[in-house]
Design an enzyme around this catalytic site. Sequence first.
Site, PDB file in Angstrom:
ATOM      1  N   HIS A 187       0.842  -1.201   0.000  1.00 41.89           N
ATOM      2  CA  HIS A 187       0.000   0.000   0.000  1.00 41.89           C
ATOM      3  C   HIS A 187       0.875   1.249   0.000  1.00 41.89           C
ATOM      4  O   HIS A 187       2.092   1.166   0.209  1.00 41.89           O
ATOM      5  CB  HIS A 187      -0.978  -0.007   1.177  1.00 41.89           C
ATOM      6  CG  HIS A 187      -0.326   0.111   2.535  1.00 41.89           C
ATOM      7  ND1 HIS A 187       0.589  -0.798   3.005  1.00 41.89           N
ATOM      8  CD2 HIS A 187      -0.477   1.037   3.527  1.00 41.89           C
ATOM      9  CE1 HIS A 187       0.960  -0.450   4.234  1.00 41.89           C
ATOM     10  NE2 HIS A 187       0.347   0.662   4.559  1.00 41.89           N
ATOM     11  N   HIS A 224       1.386   3.911   1.970  1.00 43.41           N
ATOM     12  CA  HIS A 224       1.867   4.698   3.097  1.00 43.41           C
ATOM     13  C   HIS A 224       3.390   4.755   2.953  1.00 43.41           C
ATOM     14  O   HIS A 224       4.004   3.799   2.467  1.00 43.41           O
ATOM     15  CB  HIS A 224       1.468   4.057   4.440  1.00 43.41           C
ATOM     16  CG  HIS A 224       0.048   4.378   4.842  1.00 43.41           C
ATOM     17  ND1 HIS A 224      -0.715   3.549   5.630  1.00 43.41           N
ATOM     18  CD2 HIS A 224      -0.739   5.448   4.555  1.00 43.41           C
ATOM     19  CE1 HIS A 224      -1.904   4.099   5.822  1.00 43.41           C
ATOM     20  NE2 HIS A 224      -1.950   5.250   5.179  1.00 43.41           N
ATOM     21  N   ASP A 267       6.099   4.431   4.653  1.00 42.80           N
ATOM     22  CA  ASP A 267       7.063   3.437   5.143  1.00 42.80           C
ATOM     23  C   ASP A 267       7.090   2.194   4.255  1.00 42.80           C
ATOM     24  O   ASP A 267       7.946   1.329   4.431  1.00 42.80           O
ATOM     25  CB  ASP A 267       6.797   3.065   6.616  1.00 42.80           C
ATOM     26  CG  ASP A 267       5.358   2.712   6.919  1.00 42.80           C
ATOM     27  OD1 ASP A 267       4.460   3.254   6.250  1.00 42.80           O
ATOM     28  OD2 ASP A 267       5.122   1.895   7.822  1.00 42.80           O
ATOM     29  N   HIS A 268       6.190   2.096   3.275  1.00 48.08           N
ATOM     30  CA  HIS A 268       6.136   0.928   2.393  1.00 48.08           C
ATOM     31  C   HIS A 268       6.503   1.251   0.946  1.00 48.08           C
ATOM     32  O   HIS A 268       6.534   0.359   0.112  1.00 48.08           O
ATOM     33  CB  HIS A 268       4.734   0.296   2.445  1.00 48.08           C
ATOM     34  CG  HIS A 268       4.371  -0.131   3.827  1.00 48.08           C
ATOM     35  ND1 HIS A 268       4.505  -1.419   4.268  1.00 48.08           N
ATOM     36  CD2 HIS A 268       3.939   0.592   4.882  1.00 48.08           C
ATOM     37  CE1 HIS A 268       4.153  -1.489   5.544  1.00 48.08           C
ATOM     38  NE2 HIS A 268       3.800  -0.268   5.944  1.00 48.08           N
ATOM     39  N   HIS A 325      -7.126  -2.022   6.309  1.00 49.70           N
ATOM     40  CA  HIS A 325      -6.270  -0.888   6.658  1.00 49.70           C
ATOM     41  C   HIS A 325      -6.979   0.348   6.110  1.00 49.70           C
ATOM     42  O   HIS A 325      -7.800   0.213   5.204  1.00 49.70           O
ATOM     43  CB  HIS A 325      -4.887  -1.114   5.992  1.00 49.70           C
ATOM     44  CG  HIS A 325      -3.776  -0.308   6.583  1.00 49.70           C
ATOM     45  ND1 HIS A 325      -3.523  -0.268   7.930  1.00 49.70           N
ATOM     46  CD2 HIS A 325      -2.818   0.477   5.997  1.00 49.70           C
ATOM     47  CE1 HIS A 325      -2.473   0.519   8.135  1.00 49.70           C
ATOM     48  NE2 HIS A 325      -2.033   0.981   6.993  1.00 49.70           N
ATOM     49  N   ASP A 328       0.446  -3.961   6.793  1.00 53.71           N
ATOM     50  CA  ASP A 328      -0.489  -3.246   7.642  1.00 53.71           C
ATOM     51  C   ASP A 328      -1.937  -3.722   7.512  1.00 53.71           C
ATOM     52  O   ASP A 328      -2.582  -3.563   6.469  1.00 53.71           O
ATOM     53  CB  ASP A 328      -0.393  -1.745   7.326  1.00 53.71           C
ATOM     54  CG  ASP A 328       1.030  -1.224   7.515  1.00 53.71           C
ATOM     55  OD1 ASP A 328       1.945  -2.062   7.661  1.00 53.71           O
ATOM     56  OD2 ASP A 328       1.213   0.000   7.508  1.00 53.71           O
ATOM     57  N   HIS A 343       7.959  -4.588  11.321  1.00 56.11           N
ATOM     58  CA  HIS A 343       7.155  -3.358  11.228  1.00 56.11           C
ATOM     59  C   HIS A 343       6.807  -2.868  12.634  1.00 56.11           C
ATOM     60  O   HIS A 343       5.647  -2.743  13.009  1.00 56.11           O
ATOM     61  CB  HIS A 343       5.893  -3.637  10.395  1.00 56.11           C
ATOM     62  CG  HIS A 343       5.089  -2.410  10.041  1.00 56.11           C
ATOM     63  ND1 HIS A 343       4.147  -1.875  10.894  1.00 56.11           N
ATOM     64  CD2 HIS A 343       5.074  -1.626   8.943  1.00 56.11           C
ATOM     65  CE1 HIS A 343       3.583  -0.827  10.313  1.00 56.11           C
ATOM     66  NE2 HIS A 343       4.133  -0.649   9.141  1.00 56.11           N
TER      67      HIS A 343
HETATM   68 ZN   LIG Z   1       3.315   0.694   7.756  1.00 56.10          ZN
HETATM   69 ZN   LIG Z   2      -0.008   1.617   6.476  1.00 51.75          ZN
END
Ligand SMILES: [Zn+2]
Ligand SMILES: [Zn+2]
Length: 309
Positions: free
Chosen positions: A63, A65, A67-68, A141, A208, A266
């Site tokens: 996804h 976000h 951090d990914h 999520h 997530d 994570h």
């Molecule tokens: Zn994350």
């Molecule tokens: Zn996320």
Amino acid sequence: MSMRELVVLGTASQAPTRQRNHNGYVLRWDDEVILFDPGEGSQRQLLHTTVTATDLTRICVTHFHGDHCLGLPGTIQRLSLDRVAHPVAVHFPAGGAEYFARLRYATSFYETAELRVEPIEADGQRIALSCGTLEARRLRHPIETYGYRLVEPDGHRMLPEKLAAYGIAGPAVGELIRVGHLDLDGRRVTRDKVSVPRPGQRFAFVMDTGLCDGLYALAEHADLLVIESTFLESEAALAAEVGHLTAAQAARVATESGVRRLVLTHFSQRYPDPRRFHDEARAHFDGELIVAEDLTTVQLPPRRVASAE
Ligand SMILES: [Zn+2]
Ligand SMILES: [Zn+2]
């Protein structure tokens, strides 16, 4: 022997710490080298491993976000800088196509590498690979998120001494595997007489999410499950609210799904002591448990032994 292992690039959620880079994982699986969820700094983390950008065959994003996926611009530009000669497939939630387009062309660069952009359009979408099937399942999520699993079909391991006893050699072996039997001088030899079942292996990657059906579908009988474990039980209410798992929840999913080797990752930056994730998970999971650290490698466990029929 083919190599099947996970190389951990980073293990932090949301904000990196001094010990933990943003997320990032590479799965080596035969001729596939798949980069999952490259967070910020993934390109540099790769330099500390034996994986190079040129090795990558595929990128899977769960996804959009940061951090990914904030490592996508650097990684994609690196593919061109290194003039990677083979096409690299990229999968991500189709609803995030606009984010992908921006990240792909975040800055000016000379594009030489070929990306095969294949967004995930629907829950359960499958992509046929030479080594098995890559399947995406919808997770729970706040934004569109898919987890992935790689499933190798069950097969057969031929027994050389049995083949020799029947005098089967050369192309006849291939025919026996394909057709399931071989007729020799009026006598039928079935595949089962000269082989044993070889259970396929499974890898699952779950980021997530709160608890949901897709999560269980991905984890089912995974030999190696990589799963987010952002929070501890003290923050269980917060985890549910923001669509994340606790270590205990991740461990229970692994137990209920028959997972063999469990990798937690994570982690929220609020917990300085990783042993707490281990201890909370251990209370719910008896199998092999790994609290991931940056720049470590986790092997796929040896193939399951086929159950007697
Ligand atoms: Zn994350
Ligand atoms: Zn996320």
